[in-house]
Design a protein around this motif. Structure first.
Motif, short mmCIF file in Angstrom:
data_model
loop_
_atom_site.label_atom_id
_atom_site.label_comp_id
_atom_site.label_asym_id
_atom_site.label_seq_id
_atom_site.Cartn_x
_atom_site.Cartn_y
_atom_site.Cartn_z
N GLY A 237 -6.37 8.31 -6.91
CA GLY A 237 -5.32 9.26 -6.58
C GLY A 237 -4.75 9.95 -7.81
O GLY A 237 -4.99 9.56 -8.95
N ARG A 238 -4.01 10.98 -7.55
CA ARG A 238 -3.27 11.70 -8.59
C ARG A 238 -2.07 12.35 -7.92
O ARG A 238 -1.94 12.32 -6.69
N THR A 239 -1.24 12.94 -8.70
CA THR A 239 -0.02 13.52 -8.15
C THR A 239 -0.35 14.54 -7.06
O THR A 239 -1.10 15.48 -7.27
N GLY A 240 0.21 14.29 -5.88
CA GLY A 240 0.06 15.22 -4.76
C GLY A 240 -1.22 15.08 -3.98
O GLY A 240 -1.37 15.72 -2.93
N ASN A 241 -2.17 14.24 -4.43
CA ASN A 241 -3.45 14.15 -3.73
C ASN A 241 -4.02 12.73 -3.80
O ASN A 241 -3.93 12.07 -4.84
N LEU A 242 -4.60 12.32 -2.69
CA LEU A 242 -5.30 11.04 -2.63
C LEU A 242 -6.39 11.15 -1.57
O LEU A 242 -6.12 11.41 -0.40
N SER A 243 -7.63 10.98 -2.01
CA SER A 243 -8.76 10.99 -1.09
C SER A 243 -9.66 9.81 -1.42
O SER A 243 -10.04 9.62 -2.58
N ILE B 75 -6.57 2.95 -4.88
CA ILE B 75 -5.66 4.09 -4.72
C ILE B 75 -5.22 4.60 -6.08
O ILE B 75 -5.19 5.82 -6.33
N ARG B 76 -4.87 3.70 -6.95
CA ARG B 76 -4.40 4.12 -8.28
C ARG B 76 -5.54 4.70 -9.11
O ARG B 76 -5.30 5.59 -9.95
N LEU C 43 0.83 -1.21 0.00
CA LEU C 43 0.00 0.00 0.00
C LEU C 43 0.86 1.26 0.00
O LEU C 43 0.53 2.25 -0.67
N ARG C 44 1.94 1.23 0.73
CA ARG C 44 2.83 2.39 0.76
C ARG C 44 3.38 2.68 -0.63
O ARG C 44 3.47 3.83 -1.07
N ARG C 45 3.75 1.60 -1.34
CA ARG C 45 4.26 1.76 -2.70
C ARG C 45 3.17 2.31 -3.62
O ARG C 45 3.44 3.18 -4.46
N ALA C 46 1.92 1.83 -3.47
CA ALA C 46 0.83 2.31 -4.32
C ALA C 46 0.60 3.80 -4.12
O ALA C 46 0.39 4.56 -5.08
N VAL C 47 0.64 4.26 -2.86
CA VAL C 47 0.44 5.68 -2.58
C VAL C 47 1.60 6.51 -3.15
O VAL C 47 1.39 7.56 -3.77
N LEU C 48 2.82 6.02 -2.95
CA LEU C 48 3.99 6.74 -3.46
C LEU C 48 3.96 6.84 -4.98
O LEU C 48 4.20 7.91 -5.56
#
Length: 844
Positions: free
Chosen positions: A329-335, A325-326, A229-234
C-alpha cells in the motif's frame, strides 16, 4: 405405453441422402375439428377416459395460429392421439411438432412424441418438455425404418404418472432426411476453444485515490483481528475500511473476510459454493491460510480470505496480511494481487506419496482412492491450493499434459478414473470430473502459471464436454426436468456438468454453456416434487453412494427446496433404516465422511456425526484434501433414540409406484423397512426388503434381509423367502414387488405382514412375529391361482454365518448355509398346506 425402444440419436449417420421430401399428413395443423369429436379430424384417440383429461382446440395467447391443448390431470391413465402414414423401408424419417407451455402452469412433463414403424414396432421417442410460454419451440424425432416397413405411426401422448398440460401445433413429416447427431433443441456437445483469456481480475483494489473500495467482514469473535487490519490500512493509506459482520452474495464490493465457515456466515456461504476450504480442520489448529478469491460471481468483485481453524490462526493470518498491506500500500491507494500463503496447523503432516494423501470423500469401502470426485491431477491441484507449495502446481501441469512417463503414472494410479490418458483434463470418468474444474477456479490466477498454460488448461477443461461418456450425454440431452433423479452415474455426471457450466457460463459465455448448466439443474429438479431417486436400484449396500451426490448439489447450488419439502428427510430415513448398528456394516461402508457431514450440516441433525463417529473406521485427525464440513464443538453428538422400538419404513414415491404396476396399493408399497431395539449392534434388529430393482442382487420379493435376536444374527440375505413352481416352471411374468400390509409393535411383540399378490401361480403372504429377545415365528400362506398335479413350494433360509450342531437336536449346518424346505403338493385353487423337510443347501 412402456416398451423398449430404438434410441433415435444413437444411430450412425448414413451417407448423404437425396433431398428430403414432405410426407402428407391429414390436418397436421389441428385446425379442423368435427362437431362433437374427441380429437381433431384425421387423428385417432389414444388412451383417455380418465378424470380431468381433455384434447381441445386452442389459440395460443401469443397468436401463432391454431393449436391443440392437451390437458392430462389423471395420473392413472395415458392420453394422446395418433395418425398413420405410408412409409418406405430403410429410409430415415423426421417428425416435427411445435410445443409451448401454458403460462402460470407447471412446465410440461411426462409427455412424448413417438415415431413407430409397422409392422416391426421399432420406434423412436423424445420428451416434449419445454419452458417456452411466449412462443412455440420446435422439436423433432428421427428414426430409420427397418426392412419390411409399410407404414409408420405418430403418437403424441402422456405416460401415467405426473399430470401435465401442453400446447401442440403444426405436425410435419419428412422422408429422406439425414439423421442428426443431437436432438433438436439441444446444442451439439461441441466445446468452444479459446484464443484469448478472460480478464483474470487479479488485483483487488481496497483503497483507490483515498476512497475505500472494500470492507472488512468479521463477526464479533474476530473483532481484534479486524481491528488490526483496519489499523494497518489506515496507517498505510490514510483511509479507513468499514467493518461489517456479513455481506450478501453475490459480493456487492471487494471484501476482506476473516474466520472460517463455522465462525463467519459469509465464509459459510462461500464454502458451500466451493470458493473456500476454510473450516475447523483446515488449515488446522494454530495454522493460518491467506487466499485471494478472484471474481467468483462475474461482477468484478474479489475477496481476500483471512482464515484459520481457531482464533489464534485467524489472528496470525491477519498479522501476516497486515505485513502485506504495509508492503503493497501507499498513501491513498492499496491493491492486493494474488495471495496464497499457508502455514498448516500444529502436527499436521502430509504424506509424500500422493496415493497416501487422504480426502474428505473417503469411506471405509473406497478409502481415499478418489471415488467419488477425485483423481491424481485434482489431488495435486488441491495440494497446491491448500499448502502453497509450487511443486504441486508444476506436478499438476506435468500430469495434465503428459509425456509417456506421466501417462504410465496415470494408468497405474488412476486407472479408469482418467479414461483419456492422452488428454487427462478433458477425459476423466464422470465420477471424477468436477474437482478438476472447482480447483482450477481457485488456483488459475496464481503467477506460477503463464497465460499460455492457463489457456491450454481452460481449453482442455472445456473439452470435457466432448469426452464420449454415456452418463454425461444423457444429462446434457435434458431439455426439461428429468422425471426422477438418476443413478449415481447420472448424478455425478450432472455435478460435473454443473461445475463446468458454472465456470464457463460466467467467464466464457456461450449458449452451449447455458444449456450445460441448465441441464445439470434439470437432473435434480424432480426433488422439488418427490423423492424418486434411481440411486443404485436395490443395491442397498450402495444406498449412500446413490444419494450422496444430491448433498453435493444442494450445497453447490444453494437449492433448499428438497430440505423444506421433506424429500431429503425421507432419503436419509432410508439410509438410517438400513443401518444394523454394527461398525463396518455394509450399508455404511461406502458412506463417505463428506456425505455424512453434509447430511448433518444441511439437516441440522447431529445423528449423522454420531454415525460417522460410531460406525466409520477412518482417522479424521489426519490431513485430508477438500472440505470437511466439520461440526462446531458446541454441537451435541449423541446416539439417536427416536428410531428405537418402532418400524422405520421407506415407502415408494408415487411416480415410481405407478411405473411398477404391481397391483399393490400405494400405501402398502415399500422399498425396505427395519425395526430395532438398540442403536448399536446388540438387541433385536429386523430388515425387510419389498422392492426388486433387477440389478445385482438375487431374485427376491419379500426377503428378510436381516434378523437379529438379543445380539445374535440368525438370518441374513436375499434367500430368506418363498419360491413356488408348477410342473417345474415359474410364470413368464415374475413378481418384483411386495406390499407391507401391516407393521406393528405391541409391548415386546413385533409384527409384520408382507404380501406378494403376483408370486408364481399364487398369492403369497408372509407373517413375521418376533418376541423381543426371545424368538421369531414365520408363517407363510399361499393362495394358488392354478390347478396343478405338481406344485413345488420352497421355503429358503439364509443364515448369517455358521450354524452349529447340537446333540440330540436336528439342525441344518453349513458355512453361511441356505436351508431349503420343500414340499410337492397338489393345488386346486385353494390354500394348500405342507409339511416341510430340512435339508442341506441344494437338497430337499
Amino acid at each position: 405405453m412402456r416398451l423398449a425402444f430404438l434410441a433415435a440419436f444413437m444411430l450412425p449417420v448414413g451417407l448423404l441422402l437425396a433431398a428430403p421430401r414432405a410426407v402428407e399428413l391429414t390436418n397436421g395443423s389441428f385446425a379442423e375439428w368435427a362437431a362433437g369429436a374427441r380429437v381433431p379430424a384425421g387423428w385417432q384417440a389414444y388412451g383417455g377416459g380418465g378424470e380431468e383429461q381433455s384434447l381441445t382446440p386452442a389459440r395460443p395467447v401469443f397468436g401463432e395460429g391454431p393449436a391443440l391443448l392437451l390437458q392430462d390431470g389423471d395420473p392413472d391413465r395415458e392420453l394422446g392421439l395418433s395418425q398413420d402414414f405410408p412409409a418406405e423401408p430403410e429410409e430415415t424419417y423426421e417428425v416435427r411438432v411445435r410445443v409451448a407451455a401454458l403460462p402460470e402452469r407447471p412446465a410440461p412433463a411426462n409427455v412424448y412424441l413417438q415415431l413407430r414403424f409397422l409392422p416391426s414396432n421399432q420406434f423412436s421417442q423424445i420428451s416434449l418438455a419445454t419452458n417456452a410460454t411466449d412462443r412455440f419451440e420446435e422439436l423433432a424425432v428421427y428414426g430409420k425404418s427397418p426392412a419390411g416397413t409399410t407404414r409408420a405411426r405418430i403418437y403424441l401422448y402422456t405416460h401415467r404418472g405426473e399430470t401435465t398440460s401442453i400446447q401442440l401445433a403444426d405436425v410435419r413429416v419428412q422422408a429422406g432426411v439425414e439423421m442428426p447427431k443431437e436432438p433438436l433443441g439441444v446444442p451439439a456437445m461441441k466445446a468452444p476453444q479459446y484464443e484469448a483469456l478472460k480478464d483474470l481480475r487479479i488485483e483487488t483494489p481496497l483503497v483507490a485515490d483515498g476512497v475505500a473500495q472494500g470492507v472488512i467482514v468479521a463477526p464479533a469473535r474476530h473483532a481484534d483481528a479486524a481491528a488490526l487490519l483496519r489499523r494497518a490500512v489506515l496507517d498505510t493509506t490514510g483511509t479507513e475500511l468499514a467493518v461489517v459482520e456479513d455481506l450478501p452474495l453475490p459480493l456487492p464490493q471487494h471484501a476482506v473476510v476473516l474466520g472460517n465457515r463455522s465462525t463467519n456466515p459469509l465464509l459459510r456461504r462461500l464454502y458451500d459454493l466451493y470458493y473456500t476450504l476454510l473450516d475447523l480442520k483446515y488449515p488446522g489448529s494454530g495454522g493460518y491460510a491467506l487466499h485471494s478469491l478472484h471474481n467468483p460471481f462475474g461482477n468484478g468483485r474479489n475477496a481476500i480470505l483471512v482464515g484459520g481453524s481457531d482464533a489464534a490462526g485467524v489472528m496470525q493470518a491477519a498479522e501476516r496480511l497486515a505485513v502485506l498491506i504495509r508492503e503493497r500500500g501507499r498513501t491513498g491507494n492499496l491493491s492486493l494481487g494474488h495471495v496464497l500463503e499457508v502455514r498448516l496447523g500444529e502436527g499436521v503432516t502430509i504424506p509424500e506419496d500422493i496415493k497416501q494423501v487422504g480426502i474428505w470423500e473417503a469411506s471405509d469401502g473406497y478409502g481415499s482412492s478418489g471415488y467419488f470426485g477425485w483423481n491424481i491431477i485434482s489431488k495435486h491441484m488441491a495440494l497446491y491450493y491448500m499448502t502453497g507449495e509450487v511443486r504441486h502446481a508444476r506436478e499438476f501441469l506435468r500430469l495434465a499434459f503428459p509425456d509417456a512417463q506421466a501417462k504410465e503414472e496415470l494408468a497405474r494410479i488412476d486407472g479408469e478414473m482418467t479414461e483419456n490418458k492422452d488428454d487427462p483434463l478433458a477425459g476423466p470418468y464422470h465420477y471424477n470430473q468436477h474437482m478438476l474444474v472447482l480447483f482450477w477456479d481457485l488456483i488459475e490466477e496464481s503467477p506460477v502459471f503463464t497465460d499460455a498454460e492457463r489457456l491450454r488448461v481452460i481449453n482442455a477443461l472445456a473439452r470435457q464436454l466432448e469426452h464420449e461418456d454415456y452418463a454425461r450425454r444423457g444429462i446434457f440431452n435434458l431439455r426439461g426436468p428429468a422425471p426422477s433423479v438418476s443413478s449415481r452415474h447420472g448424478q455425478w455426471a450432472a455435478i460435473g456438468l454443473y461445475c463446468l457450466g458454472r465456470y464457463f457460463q460466467r467467464d466464457y459465455p456461450a449458449p452451449v454453456w447455458d444449456h450445460t448448466f441448465a441441464a445439470a439443474n434439470f437432473a435434480f429438479h424432480s426433488l422439488h416434487r418427490h423423492d424418486w431417486v434411481a440411486g443404485e436400484n436395490d443395491n442397498l449396500f450402495w444406498y449412500s453412494t446413490g444419494i450422496a451426490p444430491i448433498f453435493t448439489y444442494l450445497c453447490l447450488s444453494g437449492d433448499r427446496v428438497p430440505l423444506e419439502n421433506g424429500v431429503v428427510a425421507k432419503l436419509l430415513r432410508g439410509q438410517e433404516a438400513l443401518l444394523s448398528g454394527k461398525t463396518g456394516d455394509q450399508h455404511i461402508r461406502s458412506a463417505s465422511l463428506g456425505f455424512l457431514h453434509k447430511a448433518a450440516y444441511l439437516t441440522g441433525d447431529a445423528r449423522w456425526h454420531y454415525y460417522r463417529q460410531d460406525r466409520v473406521r477412518l482417522n479424521t485427525d489426519e490431513f485430508r484434501l477438500g472440505q470437511s464440513y466439520w461440526p462446531e464443538p458446541e454441537i451435541e453428538i449423541a446416539p439417536p433414540t427416536d428410531i428405537l422400538g418402532k418400524w422405520t419404513i421407506l415407502s415408494l414415491p408415487e411416480p415410481l409406484w405407478r411405473t411398477r404396476r404391481s397391483g399393490i396399493p400405494l400405501e402398502h408399497s415399500f422399498g425396505f423397512g427395519s425395526f430395532r431395539t438398540r442403536i448399536d449392534g446388540d438387541g433385536d434388529f429386523i430388515l425387510l426388503d419389498g422392492f426388486n430393482g433387477a440389478s445385482r442382487n438375487p431374485y427376491h420379493t419379500f426377503a428378510i434381509l436381516d434378523l437379529r435376536i438379543a445380539g445374535n444374527s440368525l438370518l441374513r440375505g436375499y434367500l430368506n423367502q418363498v419360491l413356488t413352481k408348477a410342473d417345474g416352471m415359474v410364470e413368464p411374468s415374475v413378481a418384483m414387488d411386495a406390499g407391507l400390509s401391516a407393521a406393528d409393535v405391541v409391548g415386546d411383540s413385533v409384527y409384520a405382514r408382507g404380501s406378494v399378490p403376483r408370486a408364481a401361480f399364487c398369492a403369497w403372504q408372509r407373517h413375521l412375529l418376533q418376541r423381543v429377545g426371545r424368538y421369531a415365528l414365520v408363517v407363510d400362506e399361499l393362495d394358488f391361482r392354478v390347478d396343478s398335479e405338481n406344485m413345488a413350494v420352497e421355503i429358503l433360509w439364509e443364515t448369517a454365518g455358521a450354524v452349529g450342531r447340537r446333540r440330540r437336536k436336528r439342525w441344518c449346518s453349513a458355512s453361511r448355509p441356505t436351508w431349503r424346505m420343500s414340499r410337492r403338493i397338489r393345488s386346486s385353487n385353494s390354500p394348500g398346506g405342507m409339511q416341510p423337510r430340512c435339508g442341506q443347501p441344494g437338497r430337499t
